[in-house]
Enzyme design. Structure first.
Site, PDB file in Angstrom:
ATOM      1  CG  HIS A   1      -6.028  -1.983   0.222  1.00 26.15           C
ATOM      2  ND1 HIS A   1      -5.484  -1.268  -0.816  1.00 26.15           N
ATOM      3  CD2 HIS A   1      -5.264  -1.705   1.315  1.00 26.15           C
ATOM      4  CE1 HIS A   1      -4.455  -0.574  -0.373  1.00 26.15           C
ATOM      5  NE2 HIS A   1      -4.280  -0.837   0.917  1.00 26.15           N
TER       6      HIS A   1
ATOM      7  CB  SER B   1      -0.962  -0.038   1.193  1.00 28.39           C
ATOM      8  OG  SER B   1      -1.987   0.910   1.051  1.00 28.39           O
TER       9      SER B   1
ATOM     10  CG  ASP C   1      -7.286  -1.950  -3.567  1.00 30.01           C
ATOM     11  OD1 ASP C   1      -7.891  -1.242  -2.739  1.00 30.01           O
ATOM     12  OD2 ASP C   1      -6.111  -2.308  -3.425  1.00 30.01           O
TER      13      ASP C   1
END
Length: 319
Positions: A291, A135, A262
């Site tokens: 995610h 991320s 996502d």
């Protein structure tokens, strides 16, 4: 090796939330080392080994997470089982103890990654390194590789980035959507708590400028993240720190895995045209995964993203 979610796990929010709440992974990176930085602060580094390693996977976690998250330790488990040592480092203020400075971390702070890499090579000068980011950590990893172009240290064999907000501005706005309120609420709660702690320790440098009313990254980054780290506000911070602008300059084998479903990512986070024009950038966009999900229930308890990452860096290491 396409990702096929288990029965009942096609929902992107279930993919995103389930591992955080229910995945249990043994702690692989048990040995903590404190690295004092030249500006009087510190970084906490977690190693999987006491030995001097010859192959190291350097893991960089995401926003308001840490090195002991399930996704970091799940990846560490897969790597250690296949001959890699692991160094999972914590951003300033994310290791369980507040850092010493007003500044903490942000999406584009590649100088921090460079500090950790240089320290790693002081301990193991000949170690081959693979960079793996999650991320926000994935954005930072790809920015680090891309902004160095062809001058990336030869000891770095590969990079893998998972669930990456390649364009920070549009991803920040994406998280403002009604269906994503649960994530934004959680992030903002943690960020507000950290700012309140900073206000107590640095009352002459920072003040409460409407924290309780802030509900979005746009509001928070414009008042706190941006100015504290030398940007005029959110717009300059996002524009300067997004890795998308650096992807075309990547010069080592680099894998970007972003699930199509996502909930954090905008269309600009799927850089197909940049991957098509750069033979060193490999883009995987599975239909499902959420995610940092990519859940699998196999005997070895590894997730699809961990197998994919391992295969990629093993191949790059051999070459």
């Amino acid at each position: 090796m396409d990702y096929r979610p288990p029965l009942g796990f096609k929902n992107p929010h279930l993919q995103t939330i389930y591992p955080t709440l229910f995945r249990r992974v043994p702690l692989i990176t048990r040995t903590r080392e404190r690295l004092d930085t030249s500006d009087g602060d510190f970084l906490d580094l977690d190693w999987s080994t006491h030995e001097v390693p010859d192959r190291v996977a350097l893991l960089t976690h995401g926003l308001e997470s840490n090195s002991r998250s399930a996704y970091c330790q799940g990846m560490a488990k897969a790597l250690v089982a296949n001959g890699w040592s692991v160094l999972a480092w914590n951003f300033r203020g994310c290791s369980g103890e507040p850092n010493r400075k007003l500044q903490s971390y942000h999406s584009g702070a590649t100088d921090e990654l460079d500090i950790v890499l240089n320290h790693l090579w002081q301990r193991a000068p000949d170690a081959q390194v693979a960079l793996i980011g999650f991320s926000l950590g994935g954005n930072l990893t790809l920015k680090y590789i891309g902004e160095r172009r062809s001058s990336v240290d030869k000891r770095i064999c590969a990079a893998v980035a998972l669930s990456v907000p390649c364009d920070l501005k549009t991803s920040a706005h994406r998280l403002e959507a009604l269906q994503n309120r649960i994530y934004m609420h959680r992030f903002m709660k943690m960020l507000r708590e950290k700012v309140r702690e900073k206000i107590l320790r640095f009352p002459k440098e920072i003040e409460d400028l409407g924290l309780d009313k802030m509900r979005t990254f746009a509001e928070f980054d414009d008042v706190y993240t941006g100015p504290i780290h030398g940007f005029s506000g959110a717009e300059e911070y996002w524009e300067t720190s997004s890795c998308r602008q650096f992807l075309g300059h990547i010069s080592i084998p680099s894998l970007l895995i972003n699930a199509e479903d996502d909930p954090f990512l905008s269309p600009l986070c799927y850089p197909h045209e940049l991957a098509d024009s750069n033979p060193k950038l490999f883009l995987e966009t599975p239909k499902y995964g959420g995610h940092l999900g990519f859940i699998q229930f196999e005997k070895d308890k590894l997730y699809w993203s961990e197998r994919k990452t391992l295969d990629f860096i093993q191949e790059a290491s051999r070459n």
